[in-house]
Scaffold this motif. Structure first.
Motif, PDB file in Angstrom:
ATOM      1  N   ALA B 222       0.929  -1.445   0.020  1.00 18.01           N
ATOM      2  CA  ALA B 222      -0.011   0.029   0.024  1.00 18.01           C
ATOM      3  C   ALA B 222       1.026   1.231   0.021  1.00 18.01           C
ATOM      4  O   ALA B 222       0.509   2.284  -0.728  1.00 18.01           O
ATOM      5  N   LEU B 223       1.965   1.374   0.668  1.00 18.61           N
ATOM      6  CA  LEU B 223       2.725   2.408   0.798  1.00 18.61           C
ATOM      7  C   LEU B 223       3.426   2.657  -0.373  1.00 18.61           C
ATOM      8  O   LEU B 223       3.596   3.708  -1.059  1.00 18.61           O
ATOM      9  N   GLU B 224       3.990   1.384  -1.101  1.00 15.15           N
ATOM     10  CA  GLU B 224       4.697   1.608  -2.404  1.00 15.15           C
ATOM     11  C   GLU B 224       3.852   2.179  -3.538  1.00 15.15           C
ATOM     12  O   GLU B 224       4.172   2.965  -4.381  1.00 15.15           O
ATOM     13  N   ARG B 225       2.339   1.555  -3.327  1.00 16.68           N
ATOM     14  CA  ARG B 225       1.482   2.201  -4.419  1.00 16.68           C
ATOM     15  C   ARG B 225       1.234   3.883  -4.141  1.00 16.68           C
ATOM     16  O   ARG B 225       0.720   4.412  -5.023  1.00 16.68           O
ATOM     17  N   SER B 226       1.214   4.145  -2.981  1.00 12.96           N
ATOM     18  CA  SER B 226       0.942   5.608  -2.711  1.00 12.96           C
ATOM     19  C   SER B 226       1.980   6.420  -3.211  1.00 12.96           C
ATOM     20  O   SER B 226       1.714   7.728  -3.505  1.00 12.96           O
ATOM     21  N   VAL B 227       3.128   5.849  -3.688  1.00 15.43           N
ATOM     22  CA  VAL B 227       4.152   6.867  -4.108  1.00 15.43           C
ATOM     23  C   VAL B 227       3.764   7.312  -5.770  1.00 15.43           C
ATOM     24  O   VAL B 227       3.853   8.450  -6.254  1.00 15.43           O
ATOM     25  N   THR B 228       2.812   6.264  -6.336  1.00 16.98           N
ATOM     26  CA  THR B 228       2.064   6.561  -7.542  1.00 16.98           C
ATOM     27  C   THR B 228       0.844   7.311  -7.681  1.00 16.98           C
ATOM     28  O   THR B 228       0.482   8.320  -8.208  1.00 16.98           O
ATOM     29  N   ASP B 229       0.042   7.208  -6.478  1.00 14.01           N
ATOM     30  CA  ASP B 229      -1.227   7.498  -6.399  1.00 14.01           C
ATOM     31  C   ASP B 229      -1.509   8.986  -5.799  1.00 14.01           C
ATOM     32  O   ASP B 229      -2.441   9.655  -5.843  1.00 14.01           O
ATOM     33  N   LEU B 230      -0.501   9.310  -4.927  1.00 10.62           N
ATOM     34  CA  LEU B 230      -0.659  10.400  -3.892  1.00 10.62           C
ATOM     35  C   LEU B 230       0.294  11.501  -4.435  1.00 10.62           C
ATOM     36  O   LEU B 230       1.492  11.283  -4.733  1.00 10.62           O
ATOM     37  N   ASP B 231      -0.279  12.583  -4.729  1.00 11.66           N
ATOM     38  CA  ASP B 231       0.501  13.659  -5.337  1.00 11.66           C
ATOM     39  C   ASP B 231       0.893  14.784  -4.000  1.00 11.66           C
ATOM     40  O   ASP B 231      -0.195  15.088  -3.387  1.00 11.66           O
ATOM     41  N   GLY B 232       2.029  15.370  -4.158  1.00 12.49           N
ATOM     42  CA  GLY B 232       2.283  15.984  -3.171  1.00 12.49           C
ATOM     43  C   GLY B 232       3.570  15.864  -2.446  1.00 12.49           C
ATOM     44  O   GLY B 232       4.333  15.030  -2.755  1.00 12.49           O
ATOM     45  N   PHE B 233       3.581  16.463  -1.137  1.00  9.61           N
ATOM     46  CA  PHE B 233       4.899  16.291  -0.377  1.00  9.61           C
ATOM     47  C   PHE B 233       4.553  15.444   0.925  1.00  9.61           C
ATOM     48  O   PHE B 233       3.350  15.694   1.612  1.00  9.61           O
ATOM     49  N   TYR B 234       5.137  14.546   1.199  1.00 14.12           N
ATOM     50  CA  TYR B 234       4.910  13.930   2.374  1.00 14.12           C
ATOM     51  C   TYR B 234       6.118  12.992   2.977  1.00 14.12           C
ATOM     52  O   TYR B 234       7.185  12.475   2.126  1.00 14.12           O
ATOM     53  N   THR B 235       6.290  13.035   3.979  1.00 12.26           N
ATOM     54  CA  THR B 235       7.139  12.105   4.752  1.00 12.26           C
ATOM     55  C   THR B 235       5.971  11.271   5.841  1.00 12.26           C
ATOM     56  O   THR B 235       5.394  12.002   6.733  1.00 12.26           O
ATOM     57  N   PHE B 236       5.942  10.150   5.651  1.00 12.19           N
ATOM     58  CA  PHE B 236       4.756   9.202   6.514  1.00 12.19           C
ATOM     59  C   PHE B 236       5.518   8.456   7.396  1.00 12.19           C
ATOM     60  O   PHE B 236       6.685   7.982   6.977  1.00 12.19           O
ATOM     61  N   VAL B 237       4.985   8.258   8.705  1.00 10.59           N
ATOM     62  CA  VAL B 237       5.532   7.157   9.405  1.00 10.59           C
ATOM     63  C   VAL B 237       4.098   6.471   9.799  1.00 10.59           C
ATOM     64  O   VAL B 237       3.229   7.012  10.116  1.00 10.59           O
ATOM     65  N   VAL B 238       4.294   5.282   9.866  1.00  5.98           N
ATOM     66  CA  VAL B 238       3.468   4.279  10.091  1.00  5.98           C
ATOM     67  C   VAL B 238       3.634   3.395  11.106  1.00  5.98           C
ATOM     68  O   VAL B 238       4.759   3.080  11.059  1.00  5.98           O
ATOM     69  N   GLY B 239       2.579   3.009  11.897  1.00  6.59           N
ATOM     70  CA  GLY B 239       2.494   1.880  13.228  1.00  6.59           C
ATOM     71  C   GLY B 239       1.775   0.890  12.684  1.00  6.59           C
ATOM     72  O   GLY B 239       0.586   1.202  12.138  1.00  6.59           O
ATOM     73  N   THR B 240       1.947  -0.339  13.084  1.00 10.98           N
ATOM     74  CA  THR B 240       1.276  -1.599  12.921  1.00 10.98           C
ATOM     75  C   THR B 240       1.410  -2.202  14.342  1.00 10.98           C
ATOM     76  O   THR B 240       2.452  -1.738  15.146  1.00 10.98           O
ATOM     77  N   GLY B 241       0.443  -3.312  14.517  1.00 11.20           N
ATOM     78  CA  GLY B 241       0.440  -4.175  15.711  1.00 11.20           C
ATOM     79  C   GLY B 241       1.942  -4.431  16.047  1.00 11.20           C
ATOM     80  O   GLY B 241       2.326  -4.282  17.552  1.00 11.20           O
ATOM     81  N   ASP B 242       2.927  -4.778  15.349  1.00  9.79           N
ATOM     82  CA  ASP B 242       4.222  -5.230  15.483  1.00  9.79           C
ATOM     83  C   ASP B 242       5.126  -4.499  14.672  1.00  9.79           C
ATOM     84  O   ASP B 242       6.341  -5.136  14.729  1.00  9.79           O
ATOM     85  N   GLY B 243       4.920  -3.435  14.142  1.00  9.23           N
ATOM     86  CA  GLY B 243       6.023  -2.718  13.181  1.00  9.23           C
ATOM     87  C   GLY B 243       5.803  -1.421  13.185  1.00  9.23           C
ATOM     88  O   GLY B 243       4.671  -0.679  13.771  1.00  9.23           O
ATOM     89  N   PHE B 244       6.741  -0.833  12.338  1.00 14.75           N
ATOM     90  CA  PHE B 244       7.000   0.472  12.198  1.00 14.75           C
ATOM     91  C   PHE B 244       7.449   0.833  10.861  1.00 14.75           C
ATOM     92  O   PHE B 244       8.649   0.309  10.640  1.00 14.75           O
ATOM     93  N   GLY B 245       7.134   1.952  10.239  1.00 15.16           N
ATOM     94  CA  GLY B 245       7.465   1.997   8.915  1.00 15.16           C
ATOM     95  C   GLY B 245       7.754   3.530   8.735  1.00 15.16           C
ATOM     96  O   GLY B 245       7.066   4.459   9.162  1.00 15.16           O
ATOM     97  N   VAL B 246       8.521   3.842   7.357  1.00 17.73           N
ATOM     98  CA  VAL B 246       8.951   5.243   7.178  1.00 17.73           C
ATOM     99  C   VAL B 246       8.927   5.227   5.713  1.00 17.73           C
ATOM    100  O   VAL B 246       9.342   4.309   4.925  1.00 17.73           O
ATOM    101  N   LEU B 247       8.158   6.350   4.981  1.00 13.40           N
ATOM    102  CA  LEU B 247       8.370   6.524   3.546  1.00 13.40           C
ATOM    103  C   LEU B 247       8.217   8.040   3.269  1.00 13.40           C
ATOM    104  O   LEU B 247       7.543   8.768   3.826  1.00 13.40           O
ATOM    105  N   ARG B 248       9.239   8.325   2.282  1.00 14.25           N
ATOM    106  CA  ARG B 248       9.175   9.962   1.850  1.00 14.25           C
ATOM    107  C   ARG B 248       8.791   9.776   0.313  1.00 14.25           C
ATOM    108  O   ARG B 248       9.200   8.834  -0.277  1.00 14.25           O
ATOM    109  N   ASP B 249       8.098  10.854   0.087  1.00 21.29           N
ATOM    110  CA  ASP B 249       7.874  11.015  -1.418  1.00 21.29           C
ATOM    111  C   ASP B 249       9.323  11.152  -2.374  1.00 21.29           C
ATOM    112  O   ASP B 249      10.403  11.435  -1.557  1.00 21.29           O
ATOM    113  N   PRO B 250       9.122  11.037  -3.626  1.00 23.80           N
ATOM    114  CA  PRO B 250      10.388  11.224  -4.555  1.00 23.80           C
ATOM    115  C   PRO B 250      11.156  12.206  -4.204  1.00 23.80           C
ATOM    116  O   PRO B 250      12.262  12.372  -4.679  1.00 23.80           O
TER     117      PRO B 250
END
Lengths: 225, 309
Positions: B222-250
């Motif tokens: 889902a995060l990888e697809r957001s690089v294509t589908d979301l336009d704009g500026f973002y640094t995302f940090v996500v949490g899951t029950g047992d995980g932690f993730g980071v994604l920055r726009d190109p």
């Protein structure tokens, strides 16, 4: 050596103290302790002094530097040495985005990697990066030299004017109007000089040179939307 | 401008300190986002139970007797823990959907901020230090947590506009930046049946991830697809029950710093958010690459540096 501890002296007082040093000052060696990622450390200096920042810095360290030699022993946040006029800034770790942006002169050395937009709109500064640089480095760079001992990211030298770029490793892609150019004797000589000034042991003959194709200098109807 | 902090513990001995470490990081980011703050904290995971974090503008009226009313309606025990404007309802996981439906139909003043077996979300308007104090964040223990300090640009300064946003069970998203195609995307996601309550751009980003995962994508996909589908500026940090993730726009103009030691992975919008962490002087500290998904899980070690798009 004069030591300023940012754990006790406010940031503005530290900068005012360093900015008050003139050409004739006897206090030529300074250490800034506990930078702890603070913004705008050692900005606007204009004296032949040496400043060692013991740690990592936040935004805009060493901005607008003239004459001073500033060393950061850790890593630097966005906009390090922005608009430097002269002097020397050395980052022992990594530098974040737009290092050396709009710099007019002096030498910026980054021992680690530089992130995106390194040397954006540089106007005479020399930058030597011992690691890699990120995307859009030397974007609209007007003059000065950017030396990359590692790899360069996407769109290197996009819309470049007359800055000269030297890269030892790979270039992921060249930006609009940036092309590889012949490395002639005068380029090897200036590159050797830059590497030596930066204290790098890289060999000039291992680099490739990139510069402007000069196709964007004049209006071309084919480029209009 | 906004501030993001995150702390994912590898060393269980640090768990009692999670809230205090994260609160210190959050307060350091106050000048990046002084209008609201929020935190998602993961603690006391129990797969057989669900925790619903709820919020009310009038907590005295709405939370008084709420546990008993839900117990009566759902015919199952419900624990209610009130914390200022928020409360955590804990009940058998099997009754989770019924509890949500009951809250929606019978308690219009109550908003569900988060749901999952371990996640709790606390967010309010005000200075980050004040928000942290009113919820007692500094005293919370947990396995990992994400915090956000908000300087609003795309929508109003309200509790609902504050981050983190719950994207799915035990999942949350915080965002620094601005999405420019959120109106188009909001219409499309509403057409797909998703509920989007505010004009906030990040809520659309969160709903996008939820929608992708409802359609079978993993969080990483889902995060990888957001690089294509979301336009704009973002640094995302996500949490899951047992995980932690980071994604920055190109383009990656929003700042981000990661630090990793044997004991934790930490994220800060700026390095100064990390300076009080134990062992930071010898941590590996780096700037995450653009358009690259970084992800850590408690189960199986790091899964970081998957290049997106």
């Amino acid at each position: 050596m004069q030591v300023i501890d940012l754990a006790t002296m406010p940031l503005r007082d530290m900068n005012a103290t360093l900015q008050a040093q003139g050409a004739e000052t006897n206090q030529r060696a300074w250490e800034i302790a506990n930078p702890r990622g603070a913004h705008a450390i050692a900005v606007g200096l204009d004296a032949p002094i040496a400043v060692r920042v013991a740690g990592s810095t936040g935004y805009y360290c060493a901005g607008m530097n003239q004459q001073a030699e500033i060393t950061v022993t850790g890593s630097a946040g966005p906009g390090v040495a922005e608009n430097m006029m002269s002097g020397k800034v050395v980052i022992e770790g990594d530098a974040s985005q737009y290092a050396g942006a709009t710099g007019h002169g002096g030498l910026l050395v980054i021992r680690g990697n530089a992130a995106s937009r390194c040397g954006i709109s540089m106007k005479g500064i020399d930058i030597v990066v011992e690691g890699n640089v990120g995307h859009m480095s030397a974007f609209m760079a007007q003059s000065g030299r950017l030396v990359v001992c590692g790899d360069a990211g996407d769109a290197l030298g996009d819309s470049l004017y007359e800055a000269r770029l030297y890269v030892r490793g790979s270039v992921r892609s060249l930006g609009a109007d940036c092309i590889e150019k012949e490395m002639r004797a005068e380029h090897l000589a200036e590159l050797e000089e830059l590497l030596s000034a930066a204290g790098s042991d890289a060999v000039a003959g291992d680099f490739r040179r990139y510069g402007s194709a000069r196709q964007l200098y004049h209006f071309n109807i084919d480029n209009a939307y | 401008m906004c501030g993001i902090v995150g702390l994912f513990l590898k060393d269980r001995a640090l768990e009692p300190e999670l809230g205090s470490l994260l609160t210190d990081m959050l307060i350091t980011m106050s000048d990046r986002g002084p209008d609201s703050a929020g935190i998602a904290i993961y603690r006391d995971a129990d797969p057989d139970r669900i925790k619903l974090t709820v919020q009310s503008a009038d907590p005295e009226r709405d939370f008084d007797g709420l546990g008993e009313r839900l117990e009566k309606a759902l015919k199952t025990p419900v624990d209610l823990t009130v914390n200022d404007t928020h409360a955590v309802l804990s009940l058998a996981a099997a009754s989770g959907e019924a509890a949500r439906a009951c809250l929606r139909s019978d308690h219009p003043g109550i908003r569900i901020m988060g749901a999952g077996s371990s996640i709790e979300i606390y967010k309010e308007v005000g200075l980050p230090g004040d928000v942290a104090r009113r919820f007692g964040l500094g005293n919370m223990a947990g396995t990992h947590g994400i915090g956000h300090t908000r300087m609003a640009t795309e929508s109003a300064v309200t509790t609902e506009g504050a981050h983190p946003f719950n994207t799915g069970p035990d999942q949350c998203l915080v965002h620094n930046g601005s999405l420019s195609n959120h109106n188009t995307l909001r219409r499309r996601l509403r057409h797909e049946g998703l509920t989007i309550e505010t004009e906030n751009d990040t809520e659309v980003g969160a709903a996008y991830l939820t929608w992708q995962m409802q359609n079978g994508a993993t969080l990483g996909e889902a995060l990888e697809r957001s690089v294509t589908d979301l336009d704009g500026f973002y640094t995302f940090v996500v949490g899951t029950g047992d995980g932690f993730g980071v994604l920055r726009d190109p383009i990656a103009c929003k700042p981000a710093v990661l630090a990793e030691t044997d004991r934790y992975v930490a994220f800060g919008s700026e390095y100064r958010a990390l300076v009080n962490l134990p062992g930071i002087d010898t941590a590996r500290v780096w700037e995450p690459e653009p358009a690259t998904v970084y992800f850590w899980r408690h189960d199986d070690g790091p899964q970081n540096q998957r290049k997106a798009a």
